[in-house]
Design a protein around this motif. Structure first.
Motif, short mmCIF file in Angstrom:
data_model
loop_
_atom_site.label_atom_id
_atom_site.label_comp_id
_atom_site.label_asym_id
_atom_site.label_seq_id
_atom_site.Cartn_x
_atom_site.Cartn_y
_atom_site.Cartn_z
N VAL A 231 0.82 -1.23 -0.07
CA VAL A 231 -0.09 0.16 -0.12
C VAL A 231 0.95 1.11 0.10
O VAL A 231 1.85 1.29 0.90
N ASP A 232 0.70 2.15 -0.82
CA ASP A 232 1.31 3.31 -0.94
C ASP A 232 0.25 4.58 -1.06
O ASP A 232 -0.29 4.73 -2.17
N LEU A 233 0.38 5.43 -0.11
CA LEU A 233 -0.49 6.53 -0.16
C LEU A 233 0.29 8.11 -0.04
O LEU A 233 1.16 7.90 1.14
N LYS A 234 0.09 8.85 -0.91
CA LYS A 234 0.88 10.08 -0.89
C LYS A 234 0.04 11.30 -0.99
O LYS A 234 -1.05 11.23 -1.47
N ASP A 235 0.63 12.31 -0.63
CA ASP A 235 0.04 13.65 -0.75
C ASP A 235 -1.29 14.08 -0.24
O ASP A 235 -2.14 14.61 -0.84
N TYR A 236 -1.69 13.37 0.89
CA TYR A 236 -3.05 13.50 1.35
C TYR A 236 -3.05 14.81 2.43
O TYR A 236 -1.88 15.23 2.73
N THR A 237 -4.19 15.21 2.70
CA THR A 237 -4.26 16.58 3.69
C THR A 237 -3.64 16.16 4.82
O THR A 237 -3.78 15.35 5.61
N SER A 238 -2.75 17.10 5.24
CA SER A 238 -1.98 16.86 6.44
C SER A 238 -2.86 17.69 7.52
O SER A 238 -3.57 18.52 7.41
N GLY A 239 -2.48 16.99 8.84
CA GLY A 239 -3.30 17.54 10.09
C GLY A 239 -4.46 17.11 10.11
O GLY A 239 -5.36 17.43 11.11
N VAL A 240 -5.03 16.11 9.72
CA VAL A 240 -6.22 15.45 9.49
C VAL A 240 -6.24 14.11 9.83
O VAL A 240 -5.28 13.39 9.20
N PRO A 241 -7.43 13.61 10.31
CA PRO A 241 -7.11 11.81 10.61
C PRO A 241 -7.80 11.10 9.64
O PRO A 241 -8.54 10.55 9.53
N ASN A 242 -6.62 10.97 8.63
CA ASN A 242 -7.11 10.21 7.46
C ASN A 242 -6.65 8.52 7.98
O ASN A 242 -5.91 8.24 8.95
N THR A 243 -7.41 7.58 7.56
CA THR A 243 -7.47 6.30 8.00
C THR A 243 -7.29 5.33 6.85
O THR A 243 -7.70 5.55 5.77
N VAL A 244 -6.73 4.01 7.01
CA VAL A 244 -6.36 3.04 6.22
C VAL A 244 -6.59 1.78 6.94
O VAL A 244 -6.39 1.67 7.99
#
Length: 219
Positions: free
Chosen positions: A48-61
């Protein structure tokens, strides 16, 4: 053919506008392409490779295999990179990737599934045979014949029949103090008593006679 300066200027303006448009399109397409998550599945691994998501927010995988968590829900910031080892399997399994973009609009969220095939050299598990129903036959119950009355020999009694039982009540003896009943008529002992009284009288008279005779002779 002579081209006027106005024509050159117009052509230059069109070229410049085209260049600016292309440059802006490339720049605007860059972040969109960067946000596209990439992941791959082999017979033994999940990458799994996830890039350039919004910083400072609770992204989940989250990654699961046939409904069971392979990677429990994890929070990441701007990027996430992970290589996961699949459990051994003798049949193809379904791998699911769920990415939730916590940025504005959540437009980069993802929910996809892929199939992990069986690795070469792995023996597929045989299909278990259908169980054969077992028929249980009832066991015949043997009835025990009842004992015929009168065939058993009675056991002899421990106490002889000739001896009285210890628990038998004793017959009360007659009381010696019971007064005799009044006798009617003469008793059979009356002649004996009369003869004894006569003998006493005769003996007394004889003694008296002997005493008197002795006194007479002495005087």
């Amino acid at each position: 053919m002579i081209i006027s300066r106005r024509s050159w200027r117009g052509a230059g303006a069109l070229v410049a506008a085209a260049v600016v448009g292309l440059t802006g399109g490339v720049i605007s397409a860059g972040p969109a392409m960067a946000h596209t998550p990439t992941w791959s599945v082999t017979c033994s691994e999940v990458t799994v490779d996830l890039k350039d998501y919004t910083s400072g927010v609770p992204n989940t995988v989250t990654v699961s295999v046939d409904g069971k968590d392979l990677l429990p829900t994890r929070t990441f910031d701007r990027e996430f990179h992970e290589k996961l080892t699949l459990p051994e399997h003798s049949a193809p399994v379904t791998v699911r990737l769920v990415v939730k973009d916590a940025g504005e609009g959540g437009k980069h969220s993802l929910d996809e599934t892929k199939t992990a095939e069986v690795c070469e050299g792995t023996t597929p598990s045989p299909t278990p045979p259908s169980p054969t129903p077992t028929v249980t036959e009832p066991t015949p119950t043997e009835s025990t014949p009842s004992e015929t009355p009168g065939t058993q020999t009675p056991e002899p009694s421990a106490t002889p029949s000739g001896q009285p039982s210890e628990s038998a009540p004793a017959v009360p003896a007659p009381s010696p103090t019971t007064p005799d009943l009044a006798e009617t008529g003469s008793s059979s002992a009356t002649p004996v008593i009369g003869a004894a009284a006569l003998a006493v009288l005769l003996a007394g008279g004889g003694i008296l006679w002997a005493v008197r005779k002795r006194r007479t002779s002495e005087s």
